[in-house]
Design an enzyme around this catalytic site. Structure first.
Site, short mmCIF file in Angstrom:
data_model
loop_
_atom_site.label_atom_id
_atom_site.label_comp_id
_atom_site.label_asym_id
_atom_site.label_seq_id
_atom_site.Cartn_x
_atom_site.Cartn_y
_atom_site.Cartn_z
N SER A 107 0.85 -1.19 0.00
CA SER A 107 0.00 0.00 0.00
C SER A 107 0.89 1.25 0.00
O SER A 107 1.82 1.36 0.81
CB SER A 107 -0.87 -0.01 1.26
N GLY A 108 0.63 2.12 -0.95
CA GLY A 108 1.41 3.36 -1.04
C GLY A 108 2.64 3.23 -1.92
O GLY A 108 3.42 4.17 -2.06
N THR A 112 -1.61 2.47 -8.07
CA THR A 112 -2.69 3.21 -8.72
C THR A 112 -2.12 4.30 -9.63
O THR A 112 -2.60 4.50 -10.75
CB THR A 112 -3.63 3.81 -7.66
N ASN A 157 -1.13 5.38 3.21
CA ASN A 157 -1.31 6.09 1.94
C ASN A 157 -2.50 7.03 2.06
O ASN A 157 -3.57 6.61 2.48
CB ASN A 157 -1.54 5.03 0.84
N SER A 160 -5.38 5.63 -0.47
CA SER A 160 -5.23 4.18 -0.58
C SER A 160 -6.47 3.54 -1.22
O SER A 160 -7.61 3.85 -0.85
CB SER A 160 -5.01 3.61 0.82
N SER A 161 -6.22 2.69 -2.22
CA SER A 161 -7.35 2.00 -2.88
C SER A 161 -7.82 0.93 -1.92
O SER A 161 -7.03 0.06 -1.54
CB SER A 161 -6.89 1.35 -4.18
N GLY A 386 -1.41 -4.93 -2.40
CA GLY A 386 -0.21 -5.74 -2.18
C GLY A 386 -0.26 -6.41 -0.82
O GLY A 386 -1.23 -6.24 -0.06
N GLU A 388 -0.13 -7.28 2.88
CA GLU A 388 -0.33 -6.38 4.03
C GLU A 388 0.00 -7.10 5.32
O GLU A 388 -0.49 -8.22 5.56
CB GLU A 388 -1.79 -5.90 4.08
N1 LIG Z 1 5.26 7.92 -10.04
C1 LIG Z 1 4.95 8.70 -9.02
N2 LIG Z 1 5.35 9.97 -9.03
C2 LIG Z 1 5.06 10.80 -8.00
N3 LIG Z 1 4.37 10.41 -6.90
C3 LIG Z 1 3.94 9.14 -6.84
C4 LIG Z 1 4.20 8.23 -7.90
N4 LIG Z 1 3.64 7.05 -7.58
C5 LIG Z 1 3.07 7.24 -6.36
N5 LIG Z 1 3.22 8.49 -5.93
C6 LIG Z 1 2.75 9.07 -4.65
O1 LIG Z 1 2.45 8.02 -3.79
C7 LIG Z 1 1.10 8.04 -3.38
C8 LIG Z 1 0.58 6.64 -3.26
O2 LIG Z 1 0.51 6.05 -4.51
P1 LIG Z 1 -0.66 5.05 -4.92
O3 LIG Z 1 -1.95 5.55 -4.43
O4 LIG Z 1 -0.51 4.77 -6.34
O5 LIG Z 1 -0.29 3.79 -4.09
P2 LIG Z 1 -0.94 2.37 -4.18
O6 LIG Z 1 0.15 1.44 -4.44
O7 LIG Z 1 -2.05 2.39 -5.13
O8 LIG Z 1 -1.47 2.19 -2.72
P3 LIG Z 1 -2.76 1.41 -2.23
O9 LIG Z 1 -2.46 -0.01 -2.27
O10 LIG Z 1 -2.91 1.93 -0.86
O11 LIG Z 1 -3.83 1.83 -3.11
C9 LIG Z 1 0.39 8.83 -4.44
O12 LIG Z 1 -0.74 9.46 -3.89
C10 LIG Z 1 1.47 9.82 -4.85
O13 LIG Z 1 1.46 10.91 -3.96
MG LIG Z 2 -4.01 2.27 -4.98
#
Ligand SMILES: Nc1ncnc2c1ncn2[C@@H]1O[C@H](COP(=O)(O)OP(=O)(O)OP(=O)(O)O)[C@@H](O)[C@H]1O
Ligand SMILES: [Mg+2]
Length: 1039
Positions: A107-108, A112, A157, A160-161, A386, A388
């Site tokens: 997560s994070g 996404t 996050n 977070s999704s 992912g 957890e």
């Molecule tokens: N390529 C990137 N460039 C800049 N910032 C990023 C990038 N990827 C992620 N981030 C930052 O990290 C944060 C978390 O990313 P994201 O929401 O994609 O995580 P996730 O893997 O989908 O988490 P979750 O499993 O909780 O949904 C985003 O809100 C953003 O601020």
């Molecule tokens: Mg996500």
């Protein structure tokens, strides 16, 4: 190639496959660190992309970046999510095989964000039409909507999704995105009613409260303060600095309308969201009997209105449970605790089902209407939770980690295991790579009857007092001996210290996780009391009627438990993914503090392990980087070898062998299997791809030049034929015109000659053209040579037929000129001419010296300017010196003749000598010769009159003309030949004889007559000096 690759790896290596010490985790992490420090967040392991979350904007996602990766070979440019997206897209286009991009990570870690980047890449770089643009917009806009309803701020996050998402992007045969489909997995519904400290509920609640217009909030019965709602205060975190709820609200509202939600649908959707908040505020009191009753009536009122249900029914459903015993329905009251959990179950059910409805609605809007598998390809995007591991892990973590086990299984299936199997099947020697096959864990969870899910279901369904603890005991009984399972009871002393009694431990492929069984049964049952379901089925809210189907009430079959549902949906997902060619994106989170530039080695090592990256690298390096079936390989690269180009007729393996030998592959670089070629190093393939790229250009040039030559030739031929046709037509037209002109000319000449022959005959068809022509020519000639003045007598000779007309014209012309002349004449000149005319009338051709007078202008006085003393000169209209001859003796005396108004007077300077009234002037006599003698005949009845007066004057013509005019005696002038008789006195006559001589002589002759010898005029050509006057005289007569 190698050097080129190294050159691209400015920092560390861009592909872990190129790491010297590829088995060392330290080297692996060091490479990640080096690159991360330089903001190089992407690195490959073969075709797998490892992505580090930079937690800052790197400006590497611009349109220019997209262009840089578009259509470029995977390894040509530095690693990027766009390279993965483009590679999947090109594989789909060239090989016509569906693709999927699996994005995994904690997560994070940026899953996404990565999936959004892929979607944006396709939206910008793929070809588009108007319809496609709408689909692209909807695909992009589905994200903010799903994120609003399915994402929340967690400790890990801020966005977070809280659900898993698999999205299909459908492309037509031209490669344009034409549709999409989303499958959602296991929404974390418990978040609706409870959040851990520092976490929030789903974004949409805060967005609605912060961003919703006053009017809307009033309709929904909401206050602009999240603290007012029980469901929003649990985490004690209403505001997040990185989130702007008000702004996000606007984005979501816009996205909803782009996706195609009507205003009514949005209103009903928001009614549901508001209802959930109101439900959270429903409070219970307890009666003595223990039964719960509702203390917050207002909430019920709002709920009844917003959900469109009967308030009393809802109230009863929230405080009672319907029991069917022996076919009879009984309402059993709930205690306070039970009522609160029924309320929360309703909230979760409403929200969860609405979320599924939302996904379906988005799917309807993304649906590709003419979808058939034959003409479309798919790229799937999996953004799923992912691994957890929390302090306290519950049912949700169990499901999520199970999902990750399945994905790892898939990864093993698709890469590791299948890779080895493939080598074996192809008869290629392979040194086995040690890897952990996690199938054993998957089986532990999902196996029928013996697996954890089956046991859980059994506990949920069995009659009697089943509880979370009995479930734990059952687990110990059934899977207690499994190598990957442990409980407090089963553990050794050391492990017991770190495990609770209510926990079981699963030794996952990525590590150990302790799960607390508390709530497992309830969560798995996902129970909603029947009367609450009934109440919802009666709802007038259109969305809820779709979410709560009445059939559910009559369906006797027990609904599937949450875990089984999840297991089945995962099985389906695996099927979907197995049917596609996968690309992997492994996301890593650099630190837990969401900070840019911070590289937390412990955390990263943990993730490298969980993601199985080292294992992945080992397999990559041990095996061959690339393999393709012979036909595919030959088809793609046959143009690189003259023997295989354009076609290879022999066995495929021989063809490939010839081809690679020609390309200079070294024996250690490749192996030929039964049906495939295996290439060990990526560099070998890159070199071949590079060669193909170069060859493609020359092939394209060849094709282009032949095609251009052909098309130009065809074009030229066509143009030539057209030109010839046009020329022929034009020449024909010219020839026709010429022939016509010649024919007409011949006819004209013929008519002309005929006309000439018949010219003297009366007008007839034979000569009319000629005559007309002659007339025309004469008139045109006349037009060009008309006389300019009255004196110009020239006139073209007319043809015989126009003699009369010519004469008429000539006269008309003359009259016209005269008329013009007269119009312009001034009064003095007119007076002069009138006098000259009178003179002409009287004297022309009668008196010899008349012609000399013609060119001389008549004047009003002939006296010199010194003659002012002449008597009454001022009153006279004419004065002239004369010589008077006495009647007796003819003595000459100088006198002046003055013409007055009524008389002519003869004066001698200051004295009047004689006055002759005009009335007494009988006549005037002159000779026809050129002398100046004249006699004024006067009536002698009057004694005052002295008889006729004999005068001589230099200007006789002028003087007599003036006298004739003044006395109106034009007809009384007698021009005599030879002599003139006149009265000398009463009864006495005098005679003047006129003869011509060489010298003027006036003298008394011997016979007593006055003899006048006139000088004969030398010539009469003086007319020429004044010819106009002469001709005018006749004209004036007629005017
Ligand atoms: N390529 C990137 N460039 C800049 N910032 C990023 C990038 N990827 C992620 N981030 C930052 O990290 C944060 C978390 O990313 P994201 O929401 O994609 O995580 P996730 O893997 O989908 O988490 P979750 O499993 O909780 O949904 C985003 O809100 C953003 O601020
Ligand atoms: Mg996500």
């Amino acid at each position: 190639m190698e050097s080129a690759l190294t050159a691209r790896d400015r920092v560390g290596v861009q592909d872990f496959v190129l790491l010297e010490n590829y088995t060392s985790e330290v080297a692996f992490i060091e490479n990640l660190r080096k690159r991360f420090k330089e903001n190089l967040i992407y690195t490959y392991i073969g075709s797998v992309l490892v992505s580090m979350n930079p937690y800052k904007d790197l400006e590497i996602y611009t349109k220019q970046h997209m262009e840089r990766y578009r259509g470029v070979n995977f390894y040509e440019v530095s690693p990027h999510i766009y390279a993965v997206a483009d590679n999947a897209y090109r594989s789909m286009r060239t090989e016509r095989r569906d693709q999927c991009i699996l994005i995994s990570g904690e997560s994070g870690a940026g899953k996404t964000e990565a999936s959004k980047k892929v979607l944006q890449y396709y939206a910008i770089t793929c070809p588009a039409s108007e319809h496609v643009q709408t689909v692209k917009d909807r695909l992009l806009q589905s994200n903010p909507v799903l994120e609003a309803f399915g994402n929340a701020k967690t400790l890990r996050n801020d966005n977070s999704s809280r659900f898993g998402k698999y999205m299909d992007i459908q492309f037509d045969f031209k490669g344009a995105p034409v549709g999409g489909h989303i499958i959602n997995y296991l929404l974390e519904k418990s978040r609706v009613v409870h959040q851990s400290h520092g976490e929030r509920n789903f974004h949409i609640f805060y967005q609605l409260i912060e961003g919703g217009e006053e009017d809307l909030l009033r309709r929904l019965g909401l206050e602009k303060n999240p603290q007012q709602y029980q469901y929003l205060v649990k985490g004690n975190c209403p505001k997040v600095s990185s989130i702007n709820d008000r702004n996000d609200w606007k984005i979501v509202r816009k996205a909803l309308s782009i996706i195609g939600f009507t205003d009514d649908e949005v209103e009903e959707l928001l009614n549901i969201i508001a209802s959930v908040l109101h439900l959270g505020n429903v409070q219970y009191g307890g009666e003595d009997s223990g039964s719960a009753y509702i203390t917050t009536e207002t909430q019920i009122k709002y709920l009844a209105r917003l959900l469109g249900v009967d308030g009393t029914v809802l109230k009863e459903a929230l405080t009672h449970k319907k029991i069917i015993a022996k076919g009879e329905e009984l309402m059993s009251p709930l205690n306070q605790e039970q009522a609160a959990s029924a309320r929360d179950a309703l909230s979760k059910a409403i929200y969860g089902r609405t979320f599924t409805w939302l996904v379906n609605k988005i799917n309807d809007s993304l649906a590709f209407k003419v979808w058939t598998h034959s003409n479309a390809s798919v790229i799937g995007l999996l953004d799923i939770y992912g691994f957890e591991v929390f302090q306290n892990n519950s049912f949700e973590q169990f499901c999520i980690n199970y999902c990750n086990e399945k994905l790892q299984q898939l990864f093993i299936e698709l890469t590791l295991k299948s890779e080895q199997e493939e080598y074996e099947a192809e008869g290629i020697t392979w040194e086995p790579v040690q890897y952990f096959n996690n199938k054993i864990i998957c089986d532990l969870v999902e196996e029928k009857f013996k697996g954890i899910i089956s046991i859980l279901d059994e506990e949920c369904l069995r009659p009697g007092d089943a509880s979370d603890i009995t479930f734990l005991e059952k687990l110990e009984d059934t899977v207690g001996g499994h190598a990957h399972f442990l409980t407090h009871k089963l553990a050794d002393g050391k492990t017991r210290k770190v495990m609770g009694r209510e926990e079981f431990r699963l030794i996952h492929y990525a590590g150990e996780v302790n799960y607390n069984v508390n709530g497992f049964l309830d969560k798995n049952n996902d129970l909603l009391f029947r009367n609450l379901k009934e109440a919802m089925c009666m709802s007038e809210n259109k969305i809820l009627t779709q979410c709560f189907d009445r059939e559910e009430l009559t369906d006797k079959k027990r609904p599937e438990t949450a875990a089984t549902q999840f297991k089945n949906s995962l099985a389906k997902l695996m099927e979907i993914l197995m049917s596609k060619e996968p690309s992997y994106v492994r996301c890593i989170k650099p630190n837990d503090a969401k900070q840019a530039g911070r590289f937390d080695e412990v955390l990263i090592r943990h993730q490298v392990k969980y993601l199985g990256l080292m294992e992945n690298l080992r397999v990559r390096r041990a095996g061959f980087a690339y393999r393709r079936r012979y036909e595919t390989f030959l088809q793609r690269y046959k143009s690189l070898c003259p023997d295989t180009w354009p076609n290879w007729d022999g066995r495929l393996v021989d063809g490939v062998s010839t081809l690679v030998k020609h390309l200079g592959y070294k024996p250690e670089e490749y192996k030929l299997g039964r049906t495939k070629i295996f290439i060990r190093f990526p560099k070998t393939l890159f070199a071949t791809e590079d060669a193909l790229e170069v060859r493609k250009h020359s092939l394209a040039t060849q094709l282009q030049s032949s095609w251009k030559g052909y098309s130009q030739k065809t074009k030229y031929r066509k143009m030539r034929q057209s030109a010839i046709k046009i020329q022929a037509w034009w020449r024909g037209i010219l020839a026709c015109r010429k022939a016509k002109r010649r024919r007409e000319a011949a006819n004209t000449i013929r008519r002309f000659i005929k006309g000439f022959i018949y010219r003297h005959q009366p007008r007839c068809p034979e000569n009319e053209y000629f005559l007309d022509y002659v007339r025309y020519s004469f008139l045109m000639k006349l037009h060009r040579s008309l006389p300019k003045t009255v004196l110009d007598k020239s006139w073209p000779t007319p043809p015989p037929a126009l003699v009369e007309a010519s004469e008429q014209l000539r006269k008309l012309c003359m009259q016209n000129m005269v008329w013009k002349y007269c119009k312009n004449i001034n009064p003095e000149w007119k007076h002069q001419l009138e006098q000259k005319m009178v003179a002409s009338e009287i004297f022309k051709d009668k008196k010899d010296n008349y012609p000399q007078s013609v060119p001389k202008l008549f004047v009003d006085t002939r006296l010199s300017e010194f003659s002012a003393s002449v008597w009454r000169l001022q009153e006279s209209s004419y004065a002239v010196p004369v010589t008077k001859y006495d009647r007796n003796g003819y003595k000459a005396r100088n006198r002046q003749l003055l013409l007055m108004a009524n008389s002519a007077i003869i004066v001698e300077e200051g004295k009047l000598k004689q006055c002759i009234d005009y009335s007494s002037l009988k006549g005037i006599s002159v000779s026809s010769l050129s002398d100046g003698m004249f006699v004024l005949h006067v009536t002698c009845e009057d004694n005052k009159q002295k008889g006729d007066v004999v005068l001589q004057c230099e200007h006789v013509i002028e003087t007599l003309t003036k006298v004739a005019i003044c006395a109106d005696k034009m007809n009384s002038i007698n021009i005599n030949q030879g002599s003139i008789k006149f009265n000398v006195a009463q009864g006495k006559e005098g005679i003047i004889d006129f003869t011509s001589g060489s010298e003027l002589l006036i003298a008394k002759a011997k016979n007593g007559h006055l003899s006048v010898v006139s000088i004969a005029p030398r010539n009469n050509n003086l007319y020429v000096h004044f010819p106009a006057l002469l001709s005018l005289s006749s004209l004036f007569g007629k005017c």
